[in-house]
Scaffold this motif. Structure first.
Motif, PDB file in Angstrom:
ATOM      1  N   ASP A   1      36.122  32.870  13.310  1.00 20.89           N
ATOM      2  CA  ASP A   1      35.477  33.162  14.712  1.00 20.89           C
ATOM      3  C   ASP A   1      34.201  32.768  14.802  1.00 20.89           C
ATOM      4  O   ASP A   1      33.041  33.028  14.236  1.00 20.89           O
ATOM      5  CB  ASP A   1      35.110  34.956  14.369  1.00 20.89           C
ATOM      6  CG  ASP A   1      34.907  35.484  15.560  1.00 20.89           C
ATOM      7  OD1 ASP A   1      34.493  35.001  16.773  1.00 20.89           O
ATOM      8  OD2 ASP A   1      34.729  36.665  15.619  1.00 20.89           O
TER       9      ASP A   1
ATOM     10  N   ARG B   1      30.311  27.073  29.677  1.00 20.92           N
ATOM     11  CA  ARG B   1      31.716  27.738  29.154  1.00 20.92           C
ATOM     12  C   ARG B   1      32.901  27.698  30.004  1.00 20.92           C
ATOM     13  O   ARG B   1      33.983  27.464  29.584  1.00 20.92           O
ATOM     14  CB  ARG B   1      31.213  29.196  28.639  1.00 20.92           C
ATOM     15  CG  ARG B   1      32.411  29.697  27.680  1.00 20.92           C
ATOM     16  CD  ARG B   1      31.891  31.232  27.645  1.00 20.92           C
ATOM     17  NE  ARG B   1      32.078  31.971  29.097  1.00 20.92           N
ATOM     18  CZ  ARG B   1      31.676  33.128  29.093  1.00 20.92           C
ATOM     19  NH1 ARG B   1      30.790  33.707  27.938  1.00 20.92           N
ATOM     20  NH2 ARG B   1      31.582  34.087  30.196  1.00 20.92           N
ATOM     21  N   ASP B   2      32.583  28.488  31.103  1.00 22.74           N
ATOM     22  CA  ASP B   2      33.950  28.621  31.901  1.00 22.74           C
ATOM     23  C   ASP B   2      34.408  27.436  32.867  1.00 22.74           C
ATOM     24  O   ASP B   2      35.774  27.563  33.399  1.00 22.74           O
ATOM     25  CB  ASP B   2      33.474  29.816  33.124  1.00 22.74           C
ATOM     26  CG  ASP B   2      33.340  31.198  32.302  1.00 22.74           C
ATOM     27  OD1 ASP B   2      33.613  31.158  31.005  1.00 22.74           O
ATOM     28  OD2 ASP B   2      32.859  32.222  32.911  1.00 22.74           O
TER      29      ASP B   2
ATOM     30  N   ASN C   1      30.059  40.362   8.963  1.00 25.76           N
ATOM     31  CA  ASN C   1      29.589  39.954  10.333  1.00 25.76           C
ATOM     32  C   ASN C   1      28.238  38.964  10.134  1.00 25.76           C
ATOM     33  O   ASN C   1      27.415  39.691   9.560  1.00 25.76           O
ATOM     34  CB  ASN C   1      29.622  41.305  10.946  1.00 25.76           C
ATOM     35  CG  ASN C   1      29.378  40.965  12.552  1.00 25.76           C
ATOM     36  OD1 ASN C   1      28.787  40.213  12.999  1.00 25.76           O
ATOM     37  ND2 ASN C   1      30.149  41.722  13.243  1.00 25.76           N
TER      38      ASN C   1
ATOM     39  N   HIS D   1      38.493  38.890  30.661  1.00 24.32           N
ATOM     40  CA  HIS D   1      37.413  37.730  30.409  1.00 24.32           C
ATOM     41  C   HIS D   1      35.996  38.216  30.256  1.00 24.32           C
ATOM     42  O   HIS D   1      35.277  37.920  29.272  1.00 24.32           O
ATOM     43  CB  HIS D   1      37.478  36.907  31.850  1.00 24.32           C
ATOM     44  CG  HIS D   1      36.707  35.466  31.490  1.00 24.32           C
ATOM     45  ND1 HIS D   1      36.950  34.517  30.670  1.00 24.32           N
ATOM     46  CD2 HIS D   1      35.671  35.254  31.841  1.00 24.32           C
ATOM     47  CE1 HIS D   1      35.910  33.608  30.630  1.00 24.32           C
ATOM     48  NE2 HIS D   1      35.191  33.875  31.511  1.00 24.32           N
TER      49      HIS D   1
ATOM     50  N   ARG E   1      34.005  28.296  21.113  1.00 25.16           N
ATOM     51  CA  ARG E   1      33.695  29.341  20.538  1.00 25.16           C
ATOM     52  C   ARG E   1      35.093  30.226  20.429  1.00 25.16           C
ATOM     53  O   ARG E   1      35.152  31.263  19.643  1.00 25.16           O
ATOM     54  CB  ARG E   1      32.743  30.196  21.390  1.00 25.16           C
ATOM     55  CG  ARG E   1      33.106  30.604  22.723  1.00 25.16           C
ATOM     56  CD  ARG E   1      31.965  31.091  23.397  1.00 25.16           C
ATOM     57  NE  ARG E   1      31.520  32.266  23.080  1.00 25.16           N
ATOM     58  CZ  ARG E   1      31.740  33.456  23.366  1.00 25.16           C
ATOM     59  NH1 ARG E   1      32.623  33.707  24.538  1.00 25.16           N
ATOM     60  NH2 ARG E   1      30.993  34.318  23.098  1.00 25.16           N
ATOM     61  N   ALA E   2      35.925  29.929  21.499  1.00 24.65           N
ATOM     62  CA  ALA E   2      37.269  30.903  21.298  1.00 24.65           C
ATOM     63  C   ALA E   2      38.148  30.341  20.427  1.00 24.65           C
ATOM     64  O   ALA E   2      39.180  30.838  20.001  1.00 24.65           O
ATOM     65  CB  ALA E   2      37.807  30.915  22.864  1.00 24.65           C
TER      66      ALA E   2
ATOM     67  N   SER F   1      32.561  33.221  17.673  1.00 23.27           N
ATOM     68  CA  SER F   1      31.837  33.783  18.965  1.00 23.27           C
ATOM     69  C   SER F   1      30.346  33.822  19.123  1.00 23.27           C
ATOM     70  O   SER F   1      29.880  33.865  20.310  1.00 23.27           O
ATOM     71  CB  SER F   1      32.758  35.068  19.389  1.00 23.27           C
ATOM     72  OG  SER F   1      32.174  35.972  18.310  1.00 23.27           O
TER      73      SER F   1
ATOM     74  N   ALA G   1      29.346  38.734  23.699  1.00 25.47           N
ATOM     75  CA  ALA G   1      28.008  38.136  23.131  1.00 25.47           C
ATOM     76  C   ALA G   1      27.311  39.107  22.402  1.00 25.47           C
ATOM     77  O   ALA G   1      26.743  38.685  21.412  1.00 25.47           O
ATOM     78  CB  ALA G   1      27.045  38.174  24.385  1.00 25.47           C
ATOM     79  N   CYS G   2      27.493  40.604  22.509  1.00 23.68           N
ATOM     80  CA  CYS G   2      26.818  41.464  21.418  1.00 23.68           C
ATOM     81  C   CYS G   2      27.985  41.873  20.400  1.00 23.68           C
ATOM     82  O   CYS G   2      27.686  42.301  19.343  1.00 23.68           O
ATOM     83  CB  CYS G   2      26.071  42.664  22.318  1.00 23.68           C
ATOM     84  SG  CYS G   2      24.559  41.937  22.758  1.00 23.68           S
TER      85      CYS G   2
ATOM     86  N   LEU H   1      33.537  38.299  19.952  1.00 22.79           N
ATOM     87  CA  LEU H   1      34.764  37.976  20.993  1.00 22.79           C
ATOM     88  C   LEU H   1      35.965  38.556  20.415  1.00 22.79           C
ATOM     89  O   LEU H   1      36.979  39.105  21.070  1.00 22.79           O
ATOM     90  CB  LEU H   1      34.852  36.681  20.688  1.00 22.79           C
ATOM     91  CG  LEU H   1      35.700  35.471  21.610  1.00 22.79           C
ATOM     92  CD1 LEU H   1      35.064  35.621  23.042  1.00 22.79           C
ATOM     93  CD2 LEU H   1      36.021  34.119  21.060  1.00 22.79           C
TER      94      LEU H   1
ATOM     95  N   LYS I   1      22.372  39.978  28.339  1.00 21.46           N
ATOM     96  CA  LYS I   1      22.648  38.980  27.064  1.00 21.46           C
ATOM     97  C   LYS I   1      21.258  38.871  26.338  1.00 21.46           C
ATOM     98  O   LYS I   1      20.238  38.665  27.000  1.00 21.46           O
ATOM     99  CB  LYS I   1      22.912  37.591  27.272  1.00 21.46           C
ATOM    100  CG  LYS I   1      23.204  36.597  26.242  1.00 21.46           C
ATOM    101  CD  LYS I   1      23.831  35.452  26.671  1.00 21.46           C
ATOM    102  CE  LYS I   1      23.717  34.413  25.704  1.00 21.46           C
ATOM    103  NZ  LYS I   1      24.815  34.013  24.768  1.00 21.46           N
TER     104      LYS I   1
ATOM    105  N   SER J   1      35.713  26.091  26.309  1.00 24.28           N
ATOM    106  CA  SER J   1      34.941  27.242  25.965  1.00 24.28           C
ATOM    107  C   SER J   1      33.703  27.027  25.000  1.00 24.28           C
ATOM    108  O   SER J   1      33.366  27.835  24.058  1.00 24.28           O
ATOM    109  CB  SER J   1      35.528  28.512  25.445  1.00 24.28           C
ATOM    110  OG  SER J   1      35.072  29.777  25.703  1.00 24.28           O
TER     111      SER J   1
ATOM    112  N   ARG K   1      30.640  33.998  13.354  1.00 25.82           N
ATOM    113  CA  ARG K   1      30.393  35.468  13.601  1.00 25.82           C
ATOM    114  C   ARG K   1      31.040  36.221  12.771  1.00 25.82           C
ATOM    115  O   ARG K   1      30.700  37.388  12.164  1.00 25.82           O
ATOM    116  CB  ARG K   1      30.985  35.884  14.889  1.00 25.82           C
ATOM    117  CG  ARG K   1      31.309  37.482  15.322  1.00 25.82           C
ATOM    118  CD  ARG K   1      29.993  38.316  15.370  1.00 25.82           C
ATOM    119  NE  ARG K   1      29.658  37.974  16.806  1.00 25.82           N
ATOM    120  CZ  ARG K   1      28.277  38.566  17.220  1.00 25.82           C
ATOM    121  NH1 ARG K   1      27.567  38.720  16.296  1.00 25.82           N
ATOM    122  NH2 ARG K   1      28.026  38.435  18.433  1.00 25.82           N
TER     123      ARG K   1
END
Lengths: 117, 388
Positions: B57, B350-351, B100, A42, B33-34, B59, A50-51, A54, B245, B373, B77
Motif C-alpha cells: 500500500d 494524479r488524476d 501503519n 474517488h 500510489r494505487a 497511498s 490522504a489522512c 487509500l 490535506k 495515479s 503506508r
C-alpha cells in the motif's frame, strides 16, 4: 428506488416502503446519482485517503473500515463528514458535500467502502 | 573499425553482466500510489526505464536512497519497507516492519534505515544492507504507556534522528550511534506537530503545528536552549480555513537566508528570516499550500495545493517575494521534484495519470510521462543531502 413511478403494483410500493423503513438511514443517499457516487468513491479513496489511507486503514486520521466503525451510528458519521471534528485535524466537508451525499458515504463506510474501478 | 569492435565487445560484456555500466545519479522513482508499484525514471532522458511492482500500500509513500545512489528504500503506508535496486530494476527485499507507517530516513553514514511509524507509534532502525532490525524506539508518552504517532523524521549528523510526536506534542532526538543502546532526549513542542524539517546544514529542526498558530524550532547545535516558538499567532486570531490535506515540510524551503513555510488554515506562504526568526513577509497564494519548495539555486519557490483546489502550481520570486507564474499542469498535482541543479521540475498529476516535466526557465512543459495515479517523485540526488 423508483417507488413513485406510476403503474407499479401497489404491493411493490408497500414492500419498498417497508424496506426503506427498516434500513432507514442506510439508504438515505439513494438520490445520489450513480455518476456522483463514482465521484464520491474517488474522493473518499483518494482525498480522504490522504489522512485515512487509500485502504482506509487509517493514518493521521482514524481507520474508516467497517470493522473500525461498527459501533458508530450513520448519523454521527455523516455529521462528522459535514462539520468536521473541532480540536482534531478532521475538516468540515460541507462546502463540497450535501447532506444526502454525506449520508451515502456514511452508509457505504459502514458496509465496507467500495473500491474504485 | 577498432572503435566498432570495442563497441561490440562492450555490448557483449554488458549483456553478460546483466547491467550496462551506467551511473545512477540521474535516476529516480515515481510512486504509483494505487498500484503498489514504482516507476524507475531517468531525468537526463526524461524516460521510464522500468516498473517495479509488489510494494504494498503506497497511498502515502516516501523514499530514501543509499549513499551510492543505487538502492531506493520505499516506506509504504502499510508499514512495508521495500528495497529496490535501480540498476537491476527489481525489488531486492521487503520487510513488514509496522502496521501503519509514514516515512523514513537514512543515517549520516548510510548504515541505518529508520522508519517512522503511526502504528505502533515510534521509530525502528534497520541495517541498510540486510534490512535486519537493529533498534526499536517506542514513542511512549504519559504514564500509561500510550504511544504517539511519529511525524517529521529527519537525520542529523552523528547518526542521530530528530522527529516529532503528533499526539504527545513533543520533539525528540534519538542517538543511534550505537543502535543497541538508543539514547533519546525530549522537548515539549506544542499542539499537534504534523510534520517537520531540518535545515540543509542539519542545524535547525522545525516542526509545524496543526493545533496552534506557530512552529516549534530546536537548534540542534545548542539543544540546551530548548524549543523556541516561531511565527506564534500568525493566524492573528482569525478562524482558520479548513485544511483538507496536511502540508509537507522538508529541508527544501530555505532560500536566501529565509524559510518559506506553508501556513495552516490560511492561504499563505509565510516567510521567516533565519537570523532573527521573525516573520518578514507573507505571500497570498491560491489555496492551502502543501509543498513549498525552493528550486535548488533558491531563486524561486514552487508551491502546490491541497484538495479541492489542487490543479495549479504557483511560482514565487525570492527577490521580490511575489508570485510570478500560476501554472495549470493538470488535475490534482500531488508532488514536485527538482532535478539536482533545478533546470527541470517533475510534477505528478494524479488524476490525469501522468507526470509532467517542466523547464523551470521557460515554465513550459517539456515532456509527459504516463504513470498510474502518481504521487511522490524522488531523485537519487537526495542521497547526498541532510534531511532527505
Amino acid at each position: 428506488m423508483n417507488v413513485h413511478r406510476a403503474g407499479r403494483p401497489i404491493i411493490v410500493v408497500c414492500a419498498a416502503g417497508l424496506a426503506l423503513l427498516f434500513v432507514g438511514l442506510a439508504h438515505a443517499g439513494d438520490d445520489v446519482s450513480p455518476a456522483r457516487q463514482r465521484e464520491l468513491v474517488h474522493l473518499v479513496r483518494q482525498d480522504c485517503g490522504a489522512c485515512h489511507g487509500l485502504t482506509l486503514q487509517g493514518g493521521l486520521g482514524a481507520p474508516l473500515t467497517a470493522v473500525a466503525l461498527r459501533d458508530k451510528p450513520a448519523d454521527g458519521l455523516a455529521a462528522t463528514i459535514l462539520h468536521g471534528r473541532p480540536g482534531t485535524a478532521m475538516p468540515p466537508f460541507k462546502s463540497m458535500l450535501d447532506e444526502a451525499e454525506a449520508q451515502w458515504i456514511a452508509a457505504q463506510l459502514l458496509k465496507g467502502f467500495p473500491r474504485e474501478n | 573499425m577498432r572503435t566498432s569492435l570495442l563497441f561490440v565487445l562492450s555490448l557483449l560484456l554488458s549483456a553478460c553482466s546483466g547491467i550496462a555500466p551506467r551511473g545512477s545519479g540521474d535516476l529516480g522513482v515515481v510512486i504509483e500510489r494505487a498500484d503498489g508499484s514504482v516507476k524507475i525514471v531517468d531525468s537526463s532522458q526524461r524516460a521510464v526505464l522500468a516498473r517495479v511492482t509488489g510494494l504494498g500500500d503506497l497511498s502515502h509513500a516516501s523514499v530514501v536512497f543509499s549513499r551510492d545512489q543505487r538502492y531506493a528504500f520505499v516506506f509504504g503506508r502499510d508499514g512495508g519497507l521495500s528495497k529496490v535496486d535501480l540498476l537491476e530494476q527489481k525489488l531486492v527485499q521487503r520487510v513488514q516492519q509496522a502496521g501503519n507507517s509514514i516515512g523514513g530516513a537514512i543515517s549520516q553514514d548510510g548504515s541505518l534505515i529508520v522508519a517512522q511509524n503511526y502504528e505502533p507509534g515510534g521509530i525502528k532502525a534497520f541495517r541498510t544492507d540486510t534490512l535486519e532490525q537493529v533498534a526499536d524506539v517506542p514513542a511512549e508518552y504519559g504514564n500509561d504507556g500510550k504511544r504517539s504517532k511519529v511525524v517529521g523524521l529527519a537525520d542529523l549528523p552523528g547518526n542521530r534522528f530528530a522527529y516529532a510526536l503528533f499526539d504527545a506534542g513533543e520533539i525528540r532526538i534519538t542517538d543511534l550511534s550505537d543502535p543497541s543502546r538508543p539514547k533519546t532526549q525530549r522537548w515539549a513542542a506544542g499542539k499537534q506537530p504534523y510534520d517537520a524539517l531540518v535545515t540543509p546544514d542539519g542545524r535547525y529542526f522545525i516542526a509545524g503545528l496543526f493545533g496552534e498558530d506557530g512552529l516549534a524550532m530546536l537548534d540542534t547545535w545548542q539543544p540546551e536552549l530548548g524549543v523556541k516558538k516561531v511565527l506564534s499567532g500568525y493566524g492573528r486570531g482569525q478562524e482558520p480555513l479548513p485544511v483538507f490535506k496536511m502540508p509537507h515540510l522538508r529541508g527544501w524551503a530555505q532560500a536566501g537566508g529565509r524559510l518559506y513555510l506553508p501556513a495552516i488554515g490560511r492561504h499563505e506562504v509565510l516567510v521567516v528570516d533565519m537570523q532573527t526568526w521573525q516573520e518578514v513577509g507573507r505571500i497570498a497564494v491560491r489555496s492551502q499550500p502543501v509543498f513549498v519548495m525552493a528550486r535548488p539555486d533558491g531563486r524561486e519557490i514552487w508551491v502546490n495545493f491541497a484538495f479541492p483546489d489542487n490543479s495549479h502550481v504557483q511560482v514565487i520570486d525570492t527577490l521580490t517575494q511575489r508570485i510570478t507564474d500560476t501554472l495549470q499542469p493538470g488535475k490534482t498535482v500531488l508532488h514536485m521534484e527538482f532535478t539536482p541543479r533545478g533546470e527541470q521540475v517533475w510534477l505528478s498529476v494524479r488524476d490525469d495519470n501522468r507526470v509532467v516535466v517542466y523547464d523551470t526557465a521557460t515554465r513550459r512543459p517539456l515532456q509527459q510521462i504516463e504513470a498510474l495515479s502518481p504521487s511522490g517523485i524522488f531523485f537519487t540526488a537526495r542521497a547526498a543531502r541532510i534531511g532527505f
